[in-house]
Design a protein around this motif. Structure first.
Motif, PDB file in Angstrom:
ATOM      1  N   LEU A  49       0.851  -1.183   0.000  1.00 42.54           N
ATOM      2  CA  LEU A  49       0.000   0.000   0.000  1.00 42.54           C
ATOM      3  C   LEU A  49       0.890   1.238   0.000  1.00 42.54           C
ATOM      4  CD1 LEU A  49      -2.565  -1.249   2.671  1.00 42.54           C
ATOM      5  CD2 LEU A  49      -2.858  -1.238   0.176  1.00 42.54           C
ATOM      6  N   SER A  50       1.130   1.773  -1.164  1.00 40.27           N
ATOM      7  CA  SER A  50       2.021   2.924  -1.313  1.00 40.27           C
ATOM      8  C   SER A  50       1.353   4.196  -0.788  1.00 40.27           C
ATOM      9  CB  SER A  50       2.390   3.105  -2.788  1.00 40.27           C
ATOM     10  OG  SER A  50       2.950   4.379  -3.022  1.00 40.27           O
ATOM     11  N   GLU A  51       2.020   4.862   0.159  1.00 42.43           N
ATOM     12  CA  GLU A  51       1.479   6.104   0.702  1.00 42.43           C
ATOM     13  C   GLU A  51       1.283   7.142  -0.402  1.00 42.43           C
ATOM     14  OE1 GLU A  51       3.932   7.575   3.791  1.00 42.43           O
ATOM     15  OE2 GLU A  51       3.602   5.881   5.141  1.00 42.43           O
ATOM     16  N   GLN A  52       2.239   7.255  -1.302  1.00 44.00           N
ATOM     17  CA  GLN A  52       2.159   8.250  -2.357  1.00 44.00           C
ATOM     18  C   GLN A  52       0.991   7.967  -3.301  1.00 44.00           C
ATOM     19  OE1 GLN A  52       4.229  11.106  -2.658  1.00 44.00           O
ATOM     20  NE2 GLN A  52       2.444  11.582  -3.944  1.00 44.00           N
ATOM     21  N   LYS A  53       0.837   6.705  -3.704  1.00 43.50           N
ATOM     22  CA  LYS A  53      -0.240   6.365  -4.634  1.00 43.50           C
ATOM     23  C   LYS A  53      -1.610   6.585  -3.997  1.00 43.50           C
ATOM     24  CE  LYS A  53       2.253   2.964  -7.425  1.00 43.50           C
ATOM     25  NZ  LYS A  53       2.337   1.539  -7.823  1.00 43.50           N
ATOM     26  N   ARG A  62       0.474  12.683   2.486  1.00 44.89           N
ATOM     27  CA  ARG A  62       0.958  11.397   2.968  1.00 44.89           C
ATOM     28  C   ARG A  62       0.752  11.274   4.475  1.00 44.89           C
ATOM     29  NH1 ARG A  62       6.645   9.842   0.148  1.00 44.89           N
ATOM     30  NH2 ARG A  62       6.248   8.003   1.427  1.00 44.89           N
ATOM     31  N   THR A  63       0.694  12.396   5.165  1.00 43.96           N
ATOM     32  CA  THR A  63       0.425  12.356   6.609  1.00 43.96           C
ATOM     33  C   THR A  63      -0.954  11.775   6.876  1.00 43.96           C
ATOM     34  OG1 THR A  63       1.835  14.276   7.029  1.00 43.96           O
ATOM     35  CG2 THR A  63       0.188  13.742   8.701  1.00 43.96           C
ATOM     36  N   VAL A  64      -1.942  12.194   6.095  1.00 45.43           N
ATOM     37  CA  VAL A  64      -3.297  11.671   6.247  1.00 45.43           C
ATOM     38  C   VAL A  64      -3.326  10.184   5.918  1.00 45.43           C
ATOM     39  CG1 VAL A  64      -5.659  11.782   5.347  1.00 45.43           C
ATOM     40  CG2 VAL A  64      -4.387  13.892   5.791  1.00 45.43           C
ATOM     41  N   VAL A  65      -2.638   9.789   4.849  1.00 45.46           N
ATOM     42  CA  VAL A  65      -2.573   8.379   4.468  1.00 45.46           C
ATOM     43  C   VAL A  65      -1.935   7.565   5.593  1.00 45.46           C
ATOM     44  CG1 VAL A  65      -1.624   6.698   2.852  1.00 45.46           C
ATOM     45  CG2 VAL A  65      -2.464   8.919   2.020  1.00 45.46           C
ATOM     46  N   LEU A  69      -3.335   4.279   7.564  1.00 45.86           N
ATOM     47  CA  LEU A  69      -2.629   3.007   7.603  1.00 45.86           C
ATOM     48  C   LEU A  69      -2.335   2.582   9.038  1.00 45.86           C
ATOM     49  CD1 LEU A  69      -0.158   3.495   4.609  1.00 45.86           C
ATOM     50  CD2 LEU A  69      -2.263   2.133   4.656  1.00 45.86           C
ATOM     51  N   ASN A  70      -2.053   3.551   9.901  1.00 48.34           N
ATOM     52  CA  ASN A  70      -1.835   3.228  11.312  1.00 48.34           C
ATOM     53  C   ASN A  70      -3.102   2.668  11.939  1.00 48.34           C
ATOM     54  OD1 ASN A  70       0.891   3.917  11.567  1.00 48.34           O
ATOM     55  ND2 ASN A  70       0.447   6.069  11.945  1.00 48.34           N
ATOM     56  N   GLN A  71      -4.243   3.258  11.588  1.00 48.12           N
ATOM     57  CA  GLN A  71      -5.511   2.756  12.120  1.00 48.12           C
ATOM     58  C   GLN A  71      -5.793   1.348  11.615  1.00 48.12           C
ATOM     59  OE1 GLN A  71      -8.824   5.485  11.919  1.00 48.12           O
ATOM     60  NE2 GLN A  71     -10.322   3.818  11.861  1.00 48.12           N
TER      61      GLN A  71
END
Length: 241
Positions: A49-53, A62-65, A69-71
């Motif tokens: 799961l690419s943060e950028q994509k 990317r901070t929101v992504v 992903l942390n959740q």
């Protein structure tokens, strides 16, 4: 598991991005979309799961992504690996057994309570859901029928009005979808639908014992058809040495 470059695109197909939405709302949209893609078996175990994509797809930072992903990582749907990034989780056989054990505990409790209090209107709602299930089982669209078959269990929980219970079961059902992908369940959609029909028949009779027995049998059947204990390969025997 085969991974394709297009798999990440499916996480944004159901929920259109809104560049003006608050960060918390954007985070939840990503969480909901990835969770739905996993539950409907559109996003495979082990997929990177690419943060950028994902950020580009949802038009967020990317901070929101990373927050999303942390959740998902806390929900055991995503694994975060240092220096490698985020991946859709690949549940082990031990985790699979734990998930089904918890499902059996929760769903048995739901069945006992609901069967004792279920109304004619709720029976009607279950019959409507079964009709949608039956139509979906005969359809070629796998995501739709997968979602409906899983939602059957959530419909039962929601009828008790306990949101905490419903959320817990929802998370277990999503993890069950990953498990089925990893361990290649041979329990067909048609079998699941037939077992759901039998469960609702027991509810309509207000037969608590039969309902509990049928729910337990259904979960046992699904787990039994998972390849949790693959046969060990004996190279000497295979190579005749």
């Amino acid at each position: 598991m085969t991974r394709t470059r297009t798999q990440l695109k499916i996480v944004a197909t159901d929920l259109a991005p809104d560049a003006h939405a608050p960060a918390a709302g954007a985070t939840q949209r990503i969480v909901d979309s990835i969770t739905a893609a996993i539950a409907e078996r559109r996003l495979m175990p082990g997929t990177k799961l690419s943060e950028q994509k994902i950020g580009d797809l949802f038009e967020v930072s990317r901070t929101v992504v990373r927050q999303a992903l942390n959740q998902l990582s806390r929900d055991r749907l995503v694994v975060l690996e240092p220096a490698r990034g985020a991946f859709v989780a690949t549940p082990t056989a031990e985790e699979a057994r734990d998930v089904f054990e918890m499902r059996a505990i929760l769903e048995t409790a739901v069945t006992k309570r609901l069967c004792a209090t279920i109304t004619d209107e709720q029976i009607r709602q279950l019959r409507e859901h079964l009709a949608l299930e039956g139509a979906a089982v005969n359809d070629a669209a796998v995501p739709g029928r997968t979602r409906l078959l899983a939602d059957f269990h959530l419909v039962l929980a929601r009828m008790l009005g306990n949101e905490v219970l419903t959320q817990m079961l929802s998370e277990l059902l999503t993890r069950s979808s990953l498990i089925a992908l990893m361990h290649q369940s041979s329990h067909s959609a048609g079998e699941s639908h037939s077992e759901h029909v039998a469960i609702v028949d027991a509810f309509e009779r207000r037969d608590v014992k039969a309902a509990v027995r049928l729910v337990s049998k259904h979960l046992v059947n699904v787990q039994h058809n998972l390849n949790l204990d693959p046969q060990q390969v004996d190279l000497a025997e295979i190579l005749n040495r």
